[in-house]
Design an enzyme around this catalytic site. Structure first.
Site, PDB file in Angstrom:
ATOM      1  N   THR A 228       0.853  -1.184   0.000  1.00 43.81           N
ATOM      2  CA  THR A 228       0.000   0.000   0.000  1.00 43.81           C
ATOM      3  C   THR A 228       0.887   1.232   0.000  1.00 43.81           C
ATOM      4  O   THR A 228       2.107   1.134   0.011  1.00 43.81           O
ATOM      5  CB  THR A 228      -0.951  -0.017   1.214  1.00 43.81           C
ATOM      6  OG1 THR A 228      -1.897   1.049   1.088  1.00 43.81           O
ATOM      7  CG2 THR A 228      -0.189   0.107   2.519  1.00 43.81           C
TER       8      THR A 228
ATOM      9  N   ALA B 273       4.771  -0.525   3.873  1.00 46.63           N
ATOM     10  CA  ALA B 273       4.332   0.828   4.222  1.00 46.63           C
ATOM     11  C   ALA B 273       5.382   1.795   3.711  1.00 46.63           C
ATOM     12  O   ALA B 273       6.572   1.653   4.007  1.00 46.63           O
ATOM     13  CB  ALA B 273       4.155   0.957   5.729  1.00 46.63           C
TER      14      ALA B 273
ATOM     15  N   VAL C  37       9.368  -1.739   5.152  1.00 48.59           N
ATOM     16  CA  VAL C  37       9.481  -0.332   4.789  1.00 48.59           C
ATOM     17  C   VAL C  37       9.696  -0.212   3.283  1.00 48.59           C
ATOM     18  O   VAL C  37      10.579  -0.857   2.715  1.00 48.59           O
ATOM     19  CB  VAL C  37      10.645   0.345   5.536  1.00 48.59           C
ATOM     20  CG1 VAL C  37      10.751   1.819   5.117  1.00 48.59           C
ATOM     21  CG2 VAL C  37      10.449   0.235   7.039  1.00 48.59           C
ATOM     22  N   LYS C  38       8.871   0.608   2.647  1.00 46.20           N
ATOM     23  CA  LYS C  38       8.988   0.801   1.204  1.00 46.20           C
ATOM     24  C   LYS C  38       9.682   2.132   0.927  1.00 46.20           C
ATOM     25  O   LYS C  38       9.257   3.180   1.400  1.00 46.20           O
ATOM     26  CB  LYS C  38       7.613   0.792   0.543  1.00 46.20           C
ATOM     27  CG  LYS C  38       7.666   0.727  -0.991  1.00 46.20           C
ATOM     28  CD  LYS C  38       6.347   1.088  -1.642  1.00 46.20           C
ATOM     29  CE  LYS C  38       5.270   0.081  -1.377  1.00 46.20           C
ATOM     30  NZ  LYS C  38       4.043   0.397  -2.188  1.00 46.20           N
ATOM     31  N   VAL C  39      10.765   2.068   0.136  1.00 45.35           N
ATOM     32  CA  VAL C  39      11.524   3.270  -0.220  1.00 45.35           C
ATOM     33  C   VAL C  39      11.679   3.330  -1.734  1.00 45.35           C
ATOM     34  O   VAL C  39      11.659   2.302  -2.413  1.00 45.35           O
ATOM     35  CB  VAL C  39      12.917   3.282   0.450  1.00 45.35           C
ATOM     36  CG1 VAL C  39      12.793   3.230   1.969  1.00 45.35           C
ATOM     37  CG2 VAL C  39      13.784   2.136  -0.059  1.00 45.35           C
TER      38      VAL C  39
END
EC number: 2.2.1.2
Length: 217
Positions: free
Chosen positions: A27, A56, A82-84
């Site tokens: 998401t 996220a 963690v999305k970067v």
């Protein structure tokens, strides 16, 4: 192949999860914003619902703030990833967070070179965007195939998470090539069940049953 659901709609996630179709969720803040609810609250609810990784996304663009935001997101639940973004600063954040033992999904990947850098930085997942490449008259599946070849050549453990999936053919082609994960909207995943010959066969079956007057209950 693992199925991740690309949505922030709790009911849609729950329906697929009950069928064993959810191995994780991806998401982003804009998806959650559409629900009109608090980002942290919705993310926590998703994490409580599914057992697998929940990506996220950070909103910062510099490495230092990405890392700080990532650590804040990690406080939500144990299954947060963690999305970067795939920028130089994103890779710096990825390296720091993965060195600390956290999962990181490096997103917005559009080349095998980028995917190679992400793997070297320790990314848990790399997210190549198939549909967006198709939009500019490139074949998104060629990218999935290139990344699979590179990763297999050198034994990288980073998982290929095929993203920006818009059709069931994207899912099938990703499976054929050997993507580890696909993430798709619930509607696309559910449409995998559709086939005109299935519908035709069921209609014929029901007609025969009705004509014969057969009832089970």
């Amino acid at each position: 192949m693992k199925f991740f659901v690309d949505t922030a709609e709790i009911d849609a996630i729950a329906e697929l999860n009950d069928l064993g179709m959810v191995d994780g969720v991806t998401t982003n803040p804009s998806l959650i914003k559409k629900s009109g609810r608090d980002i942290i609250e919705v993310t926590k609810e998703i994490c409580d619902l599914v057992d697998g990784p929940v990506s996220a996304e950070v909103t910062a663009t510099d490495a230092e703030t990405m890392i700080a935001e990532g650590r804040k997101l990690l406080e939500i639940a144990d299954n947060i990833t963690v999305k970067v973004p795939l920028t130089w600063d994103g890779l710096k954040a990825c390296k720091t967070l993965t060195d600390d033992g956290h999962k990181v999904n490096v997103t917005l990947c559009f080349s095998a070179n980028q995917a190679l850098l992400a793997a070297k930085a320790g990314a848990t997942f790399i997210s190549p965007f198939i549909g967006r490449l198709d939009d500019v008259n490139l074949d998104g599946m060629d990218l999935i195939e290139d990344i699979r070849t590179v990763y297999d050549n050198y034994g990288f453990e980073t998982e290929i998470l095929a993203a920006s999936i818009r059709t069931v053919n994207h899912i099938l082609d990703s499976a054929r090539i050997g993507a580890d994960v696909i993430t798709a909207p619930p509607a696309v995943i559910k449409s995998m069940v559709n086939h005109p010959l299935t519908d035709k066969g069921l209609d014929a079956f029901l007609a025969d049953i009705k004509a014969a007057g057969i009832k089970i209950l």
